[in-house]
Design an enzyme around this catalytic site. Sequence first.
Site, PDB file in Angstrom:
ATOM      1  N   GLN A 123       0.852  -1.196   0.000  1.00 10.47           N
ATOM      2  CA  GLN A 123       0.000   0.000   0.000  1.00 10.47           C
ATOM      3  C   GLN A 123       0.884   1.241   0.000  1.00 10.47           C
ATOM      4  O   GLN A 123       0.396   2.353  -0.109  1.00 10.47           O
ATOM      5  CB  GLN A 123      -0.868   0.017   1.259  1.00 10.47           C
ATOM      6  CG  GLN A 123      -1.792  -1.174   1.375  1.00 10.47           C
ATOM      7  CD  GLN A 123      -2.350  -1.295   2.799  1.00 10.47           C
ATOM      8  OE1 GLN A 123      -3.335  -0.671   3.153  1.00 10.47           O
ATOM      9  NE2 GLN A 123      -1.694  -2.089   3.615  1.00 10.47           N
ATOM     10  N   GLY A 180       3.251  -4.348   8.973  1.00 16.85           N
ATOM     11  CA  GLY A 180       3.273  -2.883   9.055  1.00 16.85           C
ATOM     12  C   GLY A 180       2.043  -2.187   8.515  1.00 16.85           C
ATOM     13  O   GLY A 180       2.139  -1.067   8.032  1.00 16.85           O
ATOM     14  N   HIS A 213      -1.635   1.524  -4.206  1.00 17.94           N
ATOM     15  CA  HIS A 213      -2.087   2.916  -4.076  1.00 17.94           C
ATOM     16  C   HIS A 213      -1.260   3.896  -4.891  1.00 17.94           C
ATOM     17  O   HIS A 213      -1.343   5.100  -4.667  1.00 17.94           O
ATOM     18  CB  HIS A 213      -2.103   3.326  -2.595  1.00 17.94           C
ATOM     19  CG  HIS A 213      -3.099   2.551  -1.772  1.00 17.94           C
ATOM     20  ND1 HIS A 213      -3.066   2.484  -0.398  1.00 17.94           N
ATOM     21  CD2 HIS A 213      -4.166   1.793  -2.159  1.00 17.94           C
ATOM     22  CE1 HIS A 213      -4.068   1.732   0.030  1.00 17.94           C
ATOM     23  NE2 HIS A 213      -4.739   1.292  -1.022  1.00 17.94           N
TER      24      HIS A 213
END
Length: 245
Positions: free
Chosen positions: A101, A186, A119
């Site tokens: 991401q 994470g 993203h």
Amino acid sequence: MPDRIKRAADMLSNARKVTVLTGAGISAESNVPTFRGKDGLWKNFRPEDLATPEAFKRDPKLVWEWYKWRRGIVTKCRTNPAHEVIAKMESRFSSFTLVTQNVDGLHRRAGNKNVLELHGNLFKARCTKEGTIMDLDQGDDPLPKCPDCGALLRPHIVWFGESLDPEILQKAFAASVSCDIFLVAGTSAIVQPAATLPLYARQSGAPVIEVNLERTALSSMVNISLTGKAGEILPRIWEQMGDCE
Ligand code: BV8
């Protein structure tokens, strides 16, 4: 914890197809700000003002300025041991997909090649007229234009309320439902559709290993939850995998 690290290492050692999903926490030890933590970006900035198509329509200069500031931070950062282990994993497994991401490009800098950037990427721009994606060289221009047609460029970032690139998302789903092990590291696992990928993996029978500083919405659904810094836990897993170098 040492037992769980050993179990995670054993599971990975026996896997052939591995899929990894990462989020901002992977770059936190490189000093790239996360989004939702104590010092996260969304504590000081409102996503509605900066990370939506409406915000860009309202004030494209402000949005470009914010992304330029973030690019400046990332340009000065270095990859950390978490990125480096994930890069080494790519050559260790016969099939390896990294879904991220993150928009900071640090996984590629660390050496990963097969990266699905869900993203987008801070260092790319997209033509608002023709959709062409290009490397970004903003210089001092507050409103960069497309070199081909002169239309306004926009950051190549997926904003809230926008669809992800269907081809990239399809590859991420396919890698999630077909892997032997899914490692998620994470991420707060709040933003959809990324947060659903580990659940697809689990439903398809792959054990899920989570590495995070704290427990998340996913923690109760994973097979092994490892709490601590990714830059410390991932190297410990790697060391215990054996025959790695
Ligand atoms: C879409 C801008 C179709 C880019 C970003 C279903 C249910 C509910 C809502 C939705 C839904 N489907 C869609 C939505 C809406 C929305 C969404 O998910 N909202 C959430 C907030 C509820 N999703 C979308 O709009 C997506 N589009 O689905 O299109 C559609 C369209 C219209 C209507 C419906 C559907 C588009 C999502 C795009 C998101 N873009 N930001 C930018 O400027 O960068 S999101 C932003 O969050 C970042 O991009 C980031 O990648 C992403 C995920 O965050 P994380 O990476 O997890 O970071 P976070 O700070 O949250 O967490 C860090 C974690 O690291 C923490 O857990 C921390 O403990 C840990 N950590 C910290 N340090 C360490 C560590 N761990 C280990 N080691 C450390 N050292």
